[in-house]
Write a protein that holds these residues in place. Structure first.
Motif, PDB file in Angstrom:
ATOM      1  N   VAL A  59     -10.195  -1.661   2.121  1.00  0.00           N
ATOM      2  CA  VAL A  59      -9.221  -2.551   1.987  1.00  0.00           C
ATOM      3  C   VAL A  59      -7.991  -1.973   1.464  1.00  0.00           C
TER       4      VAL A  59
ATOM      5  N   ARG B 119      -6.068   0.535   1.990  1.00  0.00           N
ATOM      6  CA  ARG B 119      -5.493   1.062   2.930  1.00  0.00           C
ATOM      7  C   ARG B 119      -4.276   0.007   3.388  1.00  0.00           C
ATOM      8  N   GLU B 120      -4.738  -1.116   3.157  1.00  0.00           N
ATOM      9  CA  GLU B 120      -4.211  -2.401   3.650  1.00  0.00           C
ATOM     10  C   GLU B 120      -3.467  -3.319   2.514  1.00  0.00           C
ATOM     11  N   LEU B 121      -3.876  -3.135   1.350  1.00  0.00           N
ATOM     12  CA  LEU B 121      -3.468  -4.054   0.373  1.00  0.00           C
ATOM     13  C   LEU B 121      -2.752  -3.312  -0.698  1.00  0.00           C
TER      14      LEU B 121
END
Length: 208
Positions: free
Chosen positions: A44, A46-48
């Motif tokens: 996660v 990479r996205e948050l």
């Protein structure tokens, strides 16, 4: 009394689906939890933003430790959880393997206990797991928000006699539960139940 040539079981092996992880409940529990959390956080991240990753880590730790506590209350020795998405969706499900030691009264045979369990439950049926007699029970549980169950769930239990030359080595209970897609009677939930039944065909006793 079990036949004289019955081998004594001292453990088991189970082939779990890809994307599932075993959490041992007697030792090494926190190491397994940390590994699950670290791998999930890496995905996660990479996205948050970092602060949200930290919050997600803490929430996952909380949920995993809650699952471990519940499994231990049920005499669990191992807990299996899906830790990677399945077709892009992280399934809410678990498998608990528990060892139950229940002494039988003199003159009471294990087969008699199994027959009673099956006849007293409309949703139970006889089965066999790696040569050992047992029963399979499937049921749907309603939502119970007061107990933390926000959605209805499907449950499947296998109760199996542990092979033993003296016939008194207790039982293994392998329990599966899932909320599926929120509908315990949906095709998706049924696929998960079928997956668990397939997993149970890989169950093998470790014997002397």
């Amino acid at each position: 009394m079990a036949p004289a040539d019955t081998k004594n079981a001292f453990g088991y092996t189970l082939v779990i689906p890809p994307g599932w992880t075993r959490v041992p409940l007697r030792e090494g529990t926190q190491d397994a939890i940390k590994k699950i959390v670290d791998e999930a956080a890496e995905r996660v991240a990479r996205e948050l933003p970092k602060d949200q990753v930290a919050e997600a880590r803490m929430e996952l730790y909380r949920r995993l430790n809650s699952s471990v506590k519940e499994a231990r209350q049920r005499d669990g020795v191992d807990l299996y959880l899906p830790t990677e998405p399945m077709h892009g969706y992280l399934v809410a499900a678990s498998i608990i393997v528990a060892k139950v030691d229940t002494a039988l009264r003199d003159g009471v045979a294990r087969q008699d206990v199994m027959i009673q369990l099956i006849t007293e439950s409309d949703d139970a049926e006889p089965t066999e797991v790696d040569g050992a007699p047992g029963m399979r029970k499937e049921r749907t549980m309603p939502a119970a928000p007061e107990k933390g169950a926000e959605a209805p769930s499907k449950h499947v239990d296998y109760v199996v006699q542990v092979p033993s030359s003296d016939g008194d080595a207790g039982w293994v209970v392998v329990s599966f539960s899932t909320v599926g897609d929120g509908d315990p009677e949906s095709d998706f939930t049924e696929i998960l139940v079928e997956l668990f039944d397939a997993v149970m065909t890989t169950f093998r006793w470790r014997t002397e």
